[in-house]
Design a protein around this motif. Structure first.
Motif, short mmCIF file in Angstrom:
data_model
loop_
_atom_site.label_atom_id
_atom_site.label_comp_id
_atom_site.label_asym_id
_atom_site.label_seq_id
_atom_site.Cartn_x
_atom_site.Cartn_y
_atom_site.Cartn_z
N ASP A 28 -3.69 22.89 47.13
CA ASP A 28 -3.49 21.54 47.66
C ASP A 28 -4.85 20.87 47.81
O ASP A 28 -5.79 21.46 48.35
CB ASP A 28 -2.79 21.60 49.02
CG ASP A 28 -1.38 22.17 48.93
OD1 ASP A 28 -0.90 22.38 47.80
OD2 ASP A 28 -0.78 22.40 49.99
N LEU A 29 -4.95 19.63 47.33
CA LEU A 29 -6.22 18.92 47.34
C LEU A 29 -6.05 17.50 47.84
O LEU A 29 -4.95 16.95 47.81
CB LEU A 29 -6.83 18.90 45.93
CG LEU A 29 -7.21 20.27 45.33
CD1 LEU A 29 -7.56 20.14 43.86
CD2 LEU A 29 -8.37 20.89 46.11
N ARG A 30 -7.16 16.91 48.31
CA ARG A 30 -7.16 15.52 48.81
C ARG A 30 -7.83 14.62 47.80
O ARG A 30 -8.83 14.98 47.20
CB ARG A 30 -8.02 15.44 50.06
CG ARG A 30 -7.45 15.69 51.18
CD ARG A 30 -8.21 15.33 52.42
NE ARG A 30 -7.18 15.09 53.36
CZ ARG A 30 -7.33 14.71 54.59
NH1 ARG A 30 -8.50 14.53 55.06
NH2 ARG A 30 -6.33 14.52 55.33
N TYR A 31 -7.31 13.41 47.71
CA TYR A 31 -7.83 12.45 46.73
C TYR A 31 -7.88 11.04 47.30
O TYR A 31 -7.06 10.66 48.16
CB TYR A 31 -6.91 12.39 45.50
CG TYR A 31 -6.78 13.67 44.73
CD1 TYR A 31 -7.60 13.92 43.63
CD2 TYR A 31 -5.82 14.63 45.06
CE1 TYR A 31 -7.47 15.09 42.89
CE2 TYR A 31 -5.69 15.80 44.33
CZ TYR A 31 -6.52 16.02 43.25
OH TYR A 31 -6.39 17.18 42.53
N MET A 105 -11.04 13.32 43.57
CA MET A 105 -10.91 14.32 44.63
C MET A 105 -12.04 14.19 45.64
O MET A 105 -13.19 13.91 45.27
CB MET A 105 -10.95 15.72 44.02
CG MET A 105 -10.42 16.81 44.95
SD MET A 105 -11.34 18.35 44.75
CE MET A 105 -12.47 18.22 46.13
N ASP A 108 -11.89 18.33 51.90
CA ASP A 108 -10.86 18.27 52.94
C ASP A 108 -11.42 17.88 54.30
O ASP A 108 -10.65 17.60 55.23
CB ASP A 108 -10.09 19.60 53.02
CG ASP A 108 -10.99 20.80 53.33
OD1 ASP A 108 -12.18 20.59 53.64
OD2 ASP A 108 -10.49 21.94 53.25
N GLN A 112 -9.23 10.42 57.89
CA GLN A 112 -8.82 9.02 57.81
C GLN A 112 -9.84 8.09 58.47
O GLN A 112 -10.06 6.97 58.00
CB GLN A 112 -7.44 8.84 58.46
CG GLN A 112 -6.28 9.42 57.65
CD GLN A 112 -6.02 8.68 56.36
OE1 GLN A 112 -6.46 7.54 56.17
NE2 GLN A 112 -5.29 9.30 55.46
N LEU A 136 -6.09 7.38 50.96
CA LEU A 136 -6.49 8.78 51.03
C LEU A 136 -5.22 9.60 51.15
O LEU A 136 -4.47 9.45 52.12
CB LEU A 136 -7.41 9.01 52.23
CG LEU A 136 -7.88 10.45 52.47
CD1 LEU A 136 -8.75 10.94 51.32
CD2 LEU A 136 -8.64 10.55 53.79
N GLY A 137 -4.97 10.44 50.17
CA GLY A 137 -3.72 11.20 50.17
C GLY A 137 -3.92 12.63 49.68
O GLY A 137 -4.98 12.99 49.16
N ALA A 138 -2.88 13.42 49.84
CA ALA A 138 -2.90 14.82 49.41
C ALA A 138 -1.97 15.00 48.22
O ALA A 138 -0.98 14.28 48.06
CB ALA A 138 -2.47 15.73 50.56
N SER A 140 0.03 18.20 46.17
CA SER A 140 0.40 19.61 46.11
C SER A 140 1.10 19.87 44.79
O SER A 140 2.27 19.50 44.62
CB SER A 140 1.31 19.97 47.29
OG SER A 140 1.69 21.33 47.25
#
Length: 207
Positions: A28-31, A105, A108, A112, A136-138, A140
């Motif tokens: 799982d990554l944040r972008y 990306m 983590d 916010q 800003l979202g994740a 999976s």
């Protein structure tokens, strides 16, 4: 001196081999994310989306280094692509029917509050037109099939057909989620024949 982290080297799924399909488990990554529709080669939508992402990505990098003492290399542009009829990516190649989400990306530890501050600072310096469309979202994705494509984006069709119609079903899998591309090369600086792009497709066990 602050150590600069290059997540392309730290996260194994940012590496792929040409001519080989691999089944991988993507963490799982944040972008930073921004949505759009239509042919990326015509009209301003795609360019405006990219122009909104980059200054924000660099603003967050500098804020992370200055405020947190954590430096990192800004990650490459990525894109999620989908359409009502996924054959438009192979047989028809009708780009006018494509929906997309452009992404970069971020670590983590970018929260916010830091994101909101970076948006405000970027906007204060004549920010790009679509700046406030960035979120800003994740993401999976989990189990995926991926490979490295070398060459023009328009030459991906044969590789995608082999991935979608042969490798995935032959391995007892079916497609799920959205087609994902990771642009390891800067198309503004690299000859089309030498562009390096990771092609990724989320999958699950065939029902």
């Amino acid at each position: 001196m602050t150590t600069k982290i290059d997540f392309k080297k730290e996260i194994g799924t940012y590496s792929a081999r040409r001519g080989r399909f691999q089944i991988v488990d993507v963490p799982d990554l944040r972008y930073l994310m921004i949505d759009g529709h239509g042919d990326p080669n015509t009209g301003p939508a795609f360019t405006e989306a990219a122009e909104a992402l980059y200054p924000l990505a660099y603003r967050l990098k500098f804020a992370s280094k200055q405020d947190l003492g954590r430096d990192y290399v800004v990650m490459p542009l990525e894109g999620l692509w989908w359409a009502d009829d996924m054959d438009s990516f192979t047989a028809a190649r009708d780009k006018s029917r494509w929906d997309w989400t452009l992404m970069i990306m971020v670590p983590d530890w970018i929260g916010q509050d830091m994101f909101a501050g970076a948006v405000e600072q970027t906007a204060a310096k004549a920010g790009p037109r679509r700046l406030h469309d960035v979120r800003l979202g994740a993401l999976s994705e989990g189990r995926c099939v991926q490979t490295l494509h070398v060459g023009s984006y328009d030459d991906e069709t044969a590789t995608l057909e082999q991935m979608h119609q042969r490798f995935i079903p032959d391995n007892g899998l079916q497609m799920t989620g959205r087609h994902h591309e990771i642009y390891l090369s800067d198309a503004r600086k690299v000859d089309p024949g030498r562009l390096r792009t990771i092609l990724r497709q989320p999958v699950k066990a065939r029902e």
